[in-house]
Design a protein around this motif. Sequence first.
Motif, PDB file in Angstrom:
ATOM      1  N   PRO A 104       0.759  -1.158  -0.194  1.00  0.00           N
ATOM      2  CA  PRO A 104       0.044   0.039  -0.035  1.00  0.00           C
ATOM      3  C   PRO A 104       0.883   1.206   0.025  1.00  0.00           C
ATOM      4  O   PRO A 104       0.501   2.128  -0.754  1.00  0.00           O
ATOM      5  CB  PRO A 104      -0.906   0.003   1.185  1.00  0.00           C
ATOM      6  CG  PRO A 104      -0.932  -1.530   1.477  1.00  0.00           C
ATOM      7  CD  PRO A 104       0.436  -2.016   1.226  1.00  0.00           C
TER       8      PRO A 104
ATOM      9  N   ALA B 100     -10.452   6.797  -7.910  1.00  0.00           N
ATOM     10  CA  ALA B 100      -9.228   6.661  -6.980  1.00  0.00           C
ATOM     11  C   ALA B 100      -8.954   5.227  -6.400  1.00  0.00           C
ATOM     12  O   ALA B 100      -7.983   4.631  -6.405  1.00  0.00           O
ATOM     13  CB  ALA B 100      -9.059   7.778  -6.126  1.00  0.00           C
ATOM     14  N   GLN B 101     -10.129   4.574  -5.446  1.00  0.00           N
ATOM     15  CA  GLN B 101      -9.987   3.581  -4.717  1.00  0.00           C
ATOM     16  C   GLN B 101      -9.811   2.408  -5.570  1.00  0.00           C
ATOM     17  O   GLN B 101      -9.116   1.561  -5.160  1.00  0.00           O
ATOM     18  CB  GLN B 101     -10.958   3.516  -3.726  1.00  0.00           C
ATOM     19  CG  GLN B 101     -11.142   4.360  -2.572  1.00  0.00           C
ATOM     20  CD  GLN B 101      -9.491   4.825  -1.746  1.00  0.00           C
ATOM     21  OE1 GLN B 101      -8.820   5.477  -2.227  1.00  0.00           O
ATOM     22  NE2 GLN B 101      -9.297   3.817  -1.146  1.00  0.00           N
TER      23      GLN B 101
ATOM     24  N   GLN C 227      -2.515  -2.238  -6.132  1.00  0.00           N
ATOM     25  CA  GLN C 227      -2.015  -3.007  -5.081  1.00  0.00           C
ATOM     26  C   GLN C 227      -2.089  -4.657  -5.456  1.00  0.00           C
ATOM     27  O   GLN C 227      -1.210  -5.292  -5.090  1.00  0.00           O
ATOM     28  CB  GLN C 227      -2.837  -2.796  -3.679  1.00  0.00           C
ATOM     29  CG  GLN C 227      -2.533  -1.564  -3.072  1.00  0.00           C
ATOM     30  CD  GLN C 227      -3.385  -1.165  -1.973  1.00  0.00           C
ATOM     31  OE1 GLN C 227      -4.167  -2.091  -1.312  1.00  0.00           O
ATOM     32  NE2 GLN C 227      -3.474   0.041  -1.628  1.00  0.00           N
TER      33      GLN C 227
ATOM     34  N   GLU D  49       1.264   4.184  -2.853  1.00  0.00           N
ATOM     35  CA  GLU D  49       1.203   5.640  -2.796  1.00  0.00           C
ATOM     36  C   GLU D  49       2.493   6.572  -3.420  1.00  0.00           C
ATOM     37  O   GLU D  49       2.513   7.273  -3.932  1.00  0.00           O
ATOM     38  CB  GLU D  49       0.872   6.046  -1.367  1.00  0.00           C
ATOM     39  CG  GLU D  49      -0.565   5.658  -0.722  1.00  0.00           C
ATOM     40  CD  GLU D  49      -1.435   6.413  -1.735  1.00  0.00           C
ATOM     41  OE1 GLU D  49      -1.402   7.754  -1.919  1.00  0.00           O
ATOM     42  OE2 GLU D  49      -2.452   5.589  -2.020  1.00  0.00           O
TER      43      GLU D  49
ATOM     44  N   ARG E 261      -6.172   2.385  -7.136  1.00  0.00           N
ATOM     45  CA  ARG E 261      -5.312   1.874  -6.035  1.00  0.00           C
ATOM     46  C   ARG E 261      -5.377   0.561  -5.745  1.00  0.00           C
ATOM     47  O   ARG E 261      -4.347  -0.197  -5.542  1.00  0.00           O
ATOM     48  CB  ARG E 261      -5.676   2.687  -4.601  1.00  0.00           C
ATOM     49  CG  ARG E 261      -4.933   3.884  -4.627  1.00  0.00           C
ATOM     50  CD  ARG E 261      -5.038   4.811  -3.225  1.00  0.00           C
ATOM     51  NE  ARG E 261      -4.298   6.081  -3.127  1.00  0.00           N
ATOM     52  CZ  ARG E 261      -5.160   7.387  -3.160  1.00  0.00           C
ATOM     53  NH1 ARG E 261      -6.315   7.362  -3.524  1.00  0.00           N
ATOM     54  NH2 ARG E 261      -4.314   8.288  -3.355  1.00  0.00           N
ATOM     55  N   ALA E 262      -6.453  -0.026  -5.592  1.00  0.00           N
ATOM     56  CA  ALA E 262      -7.114  -1.408  -5.462  1.00  0.00           C
ATOM     57  C   ALA E 262      -6.196  -2.445  -6.564  1.00  0.00           C
ATOM     58  O   ALA E 262      -5.606  -3.265  -6.496  1.00  0.00           O
ATOM     59  CB  ALA E 262      -8.360  -1.808  -5.364  1.00  0.00           C
TER      60      ALA E 262
END
Length: 180
Positions: free
Chosen positions: A87, A168-169, A176, A91, A172-173
């Motif tokens: 994570p 956005a999420q 990851q 970022e 990111r997922a």
Amino acid sequence: MAQAAERALFGCVRELVDRRRREPGEDVISDLAALGELPEEEIVALTAQLIFAGHSTAVRHIVLGVLRLLRHPEQYTALGADPSLVPGAVEEMLRMSVPSDHGLVRYAHTDLTVDRVTIATSDAVLLFHRVANRDPAAFPDLDRFDTTRRPDHPSLAFGYATRLCVGAQLARAQLQSILT
């Protein structure tokens, strides 16, 4: 040929919107399809943008992030040895690899002064994610790519607060998942 492909693509999106209108689910496309106050063409265009713009942005971040890891093999090794770093590594990739050089236009809601420059109410301001993600107050040793960095603030690659990208999420997922 490109115009025919675009028409076919928008035809598929229009069918998706129509299907969600008939058979709504718990998703953003169903919510868009239910909006009676927007013209049909705008709903189809927004749906296409959500599907395809989000995909291309995620792909660019994946490519730029993996490229950065290949250029920093010690970071790649650290990530492989400790998956709990994923994570934070995402970022850091987002912070270092903003895939766009064009800024976002925003308008001042009040008069303000920034670094001895006065910005009047309603003045247009051009904001650059690349600059915000390289603030030395938020990111010490900002030129160093560090997958172990635990910033006090997440990357601004997808905006912030009410201007946060709806995908956005998901992006990111995806990052990851791929790094893991």
